[in-house]
Write a protein that holds these residues in place. Structure first.
Motif, short mmCIF file in Angstrom:
data_model
loop_
_atom_site.label_atom_id
_atom_site.label_comp_id
_atom_site.label_asym_id
_atom_site.label_seq_id
_atom_site.Cartn_x
_atom_site.Cartn_y
_atom_site.Cartn_z
N LYS A 169 0.84 -1.20 0.00
CA LYS A 169 0.00 0.00 0.00
C LYS A 169 0.87 1.25 0.00
O LYS A 169 1.74 1.43 0.85
N ALA A 170 0.63 2.12 -0.99
CA ALA A 170 1.40 3.36 -1.12
C ALA A 170 0.48 4.47 -1.62
O ALA A 170 -0.65 4.21 -2.03
N LYS A 171 0.99 5.69 -1.62
CA LYS A 171 0.19 6.82 -2.06
C LYS A 171 0.06 6.88 -3.58
O LYS A 171 -0.83 7.55 -4.10
N SER A 172 0.97 6.22 -4.29
CA SER A 172 0.92 6.22 -5.75
C SER A 172 1.66 4.99 -6.27
O SER A 172 2.31 4.28 -5.51
N GLU A 173 1.56 4.76 -7.58
CA GLU A 173 2.30 3.67 -8.21
C GLU A 173 3.69 4.18 -8.56
O GLU A 173 3.86 4.97 -9.49
N SER A 174 4.70 3.71 -7.84
CA SER A 174 6.05 4.25 -8.00
C SER A 174 6.85 3.53 -9.08
O SER A 174 7.71 4.12 -9.73
N LEU A 175 6.60 2.25 -9.28
CA LEU A 175 7.35 1.45 -10.25
C LEU A 175 6.38 0.71 -11.16
O LEU A 175 5.45 0.06 -10.68
N GLU A 176 6.63 0.77 -12.46
CA GLU A 176 5.69 0.19 -13.42
C GLU A 176 5.54 -1.31 -13.25
O GLU A 176 4.44 -1.85 -13.42
N TYR A 177 6.63 -1.99 -12.92
CA TYR A 177 6.58 -3.45 -12.80
C TYR A 177 6.85 -3.93 -11.37
O TYR A 177 7.04 -5.12 -11.15
N GLY A 178 6.89 -3.01 -10.43
CA GLY A 178 7.15 -3.38 -9.05
C GLY A 178 8.61 -3.78 -8.85
O GLY A 178 9.46 -3.56 -9.71
N SER A 179 8.91 -4.34 -7.71
CA SER A 179 10.24 -4.87 -7.43
C SER A 179 10.12 -6.39 -7.23
O SER A 179 9.03 -6.91 -7.01
N ALA A 180 11.26 -7.06 -7.33
CA ALA A 180 11.24 -8.53 -7.28
C ALA A 180 12.03 -9.05 -6.09
O ALA A 180 13.11 -8.53 -5.78
N ARG A 181 11.47 -10.04 -5.43
CA ARG A 181 12.21 -10.80 -4.43
C ARG A 181 12.44 -12.19 -5.01
O ARG A 181 11.49 -12.94 -5.24
N ILE A 182 13.68 -12.52 -5.31
CA ILE A 182 13.98 -13.86 -5.81
C ILE A 182 14.49 -14.68 -4.63
O ILE A 182 15.23 -14.18 -3.78
N PHE A 183 14.05 -15.92 -4.54
CA PHE A 183 14.46 -16.75 -3.41
C PHE A 183 14.62 -18.21 -3.79
O PHE A 183 14.01 -18.71 -4.74
N PHE A 184 15.47 -18.87 -3.04
CA PHE A 184 15.85 -20.25 -3.26
C PHE A 184 15.71 -20.96 -1.92
O PHE A 184 16.44 -20.66 -0.98
N ASP A 185 14.73 -21.85 -1.80
CA ASP A 185 14.45 -22.51 -0.53
C ASP A 185 15.47 -23.62 -0.25
O ASP A 185 15.37 -24.71 -0.81
N ASN A 186 16.44 -23.31 0.57
CA ASN A 186 17.39 -24.34 0.99
C ASN A 186 18.10 -23.87 2.25
O ASN A 186 18.89 -22.93 2.22
N ASN A 187 17.80 -24.54 3.34
CA ASN A 187 18.32 -24.15 4.65
C ASN A 187 19.84 -24.28 4.71
O ASN A 187 20.54 -23.41 5.25
N ALA A 188 20.38 -25.37 4.14
CA ALA A 188 21.82 -25.61 4.21
C ALA A 188 22.60 -24.55 3.45
O ALA A 188 23.61 -24.03 3.94
N PHE A 189 22.14 -24.20 2.24
CA PHE A 189 22.82 -23.18 1.44
C PHE A 189 22.74 -21.81 2.12
O PHE A 189 23.72 -21.06 2.15
N THR A 190 21.57 -21.49 2.69
CA THR A 190 21.39 -20.22 3.38
C THR A 190 22.32 -20.12 4.58
O THR A 190 22.98 -19.09 4.79
N GLU A 191 22.42 -21.19 5.34
CA GLU A 191 23.31 -21.22 6.50
C GLU A 191 24.76 -21.05 6.07
O GLU A 191 25.53 -20.30 6.68
N PHE A 192 25.13 -21.74 5.01
CA PHE A 192 26.49 -21.67 4.48
C PHE A 192 26.86 -20.25 4.05
O PHE A 192 27.93 -19.73 4.36
N MET A 193 25.94 -19.59 3.34
CA MET A 193 26.19 -18.24 2.83
C MET A 193 26.10 -17.18 3.93
O MET A 193 26.91 -16.26 3.98
N LEU A 194 25.10 -17.32 4.82
CA LEU A 194 24.84 -16.30 5.84
C LEU A 194 25.84 -16.36 6.98
O LEU A 194 26.48 -15.36 7.32
#
Length: 212
Positions: free
Chosen positions: A126-151
């Motif tokens: 929810k915003a006061k106006s449409e700021s980006l024509e295509y929005g923003s993207a959250r890309i994600f990869f579900d893997n606990n082991a890889f996330t732990e390794f990287m984080l």
């Protein structure tokens, strides 16, 4: 609270942890270009989700070239584009109709070279106006082991190195890390003629990120 196992085999690392009937190991390349992985980690530090509760590797941005660059690095590591999912965040003061959703799905699937089925949701912010024509993207990869390794592995170690680089390789990590952080949190400010005047960085005033 579980042991993380790493097995070296040929030019790859297999990473997994033991639970129930076992989990499929993550396979990544053992030898990785130092500046590229540093750029990725710098961007992850700035525009990734580094919360301890998150069990997936996530990157957020509205700039597709930055996300594509990160995906290309991850592909070189061994993480295929086929396993990623995308959530689109669309800021607007109106209701999200099917035309807007279809526009976002077509845009992000084409520009990230993903299948349409990999776009799992279009979420309204929810915003006061449409700021980006295509929005923003959250890309994600579900893997606990890889996330732990990287984080808690790579990122944690790189932060120590960036604070006080001691040799040529560690200075390369610093260069790549700052470049990735600039892609996430930086703002290039140009003159009227289009020349670079300065680069500003945003930061969280409620922690020590400015000192860092």
């Amino acid at each position: 609270g579980k042991n993380l196992f790493v097995l070296e085999f040929d030019n790859c690392l297999y990473i997994w942890y033991s639970i129930g009937g076992g989990v499929e190991p993550v396979k990544i390349k053992r030898k990785i270009d130092l500046i590229s992985i540093s750029e990725l980690i710098g961007f992850f530090f700035g525009d990734g989700n580094t919360s301890k509760e998150i069990k997936s590797f996530r990157l957020n941005n509205c700039e597709p070239s930055t996300l594509n660059h990160s995906l290309n690095i991850l592909e070189k590591i061994g993480i295929s584009r086929r396993i990623w999912k995308v959530q689109v965040i669309y800021s607007t003061d109106k209701n999200l109709n099917n035309d807007v959703k279809e526009k976002c799905i077509n845009y992000w699937s084409n520009i990230l070279k993903f299948k349409r089925s990999q776009i799992v949701s279009i979420n309204k912010n929810k915003a006061k106006s449409e700021s980006l024509e295509y929005g923003s993207a959250r890309i994600f990869f579900d893997n606990n082991a890889f996330t732990e390794f990287m984080l808690n592995g790579v990122l944690k170690r790189f932060i120590e190195i960036v604070k006080s680089p001691r040799n040529k390789e560690e200075r390369e990590i610093l260069i790549g890390f700052i470049r990735g952080l600039a892609a996430a949190e930086g703002c290039p400010i140009l003159t009227k003629l289009g020349a670079l005047s300065k680069v500003a960085f945003s930061f969280n005033p409620h922690n020590n990120s400015l000192d860092f």
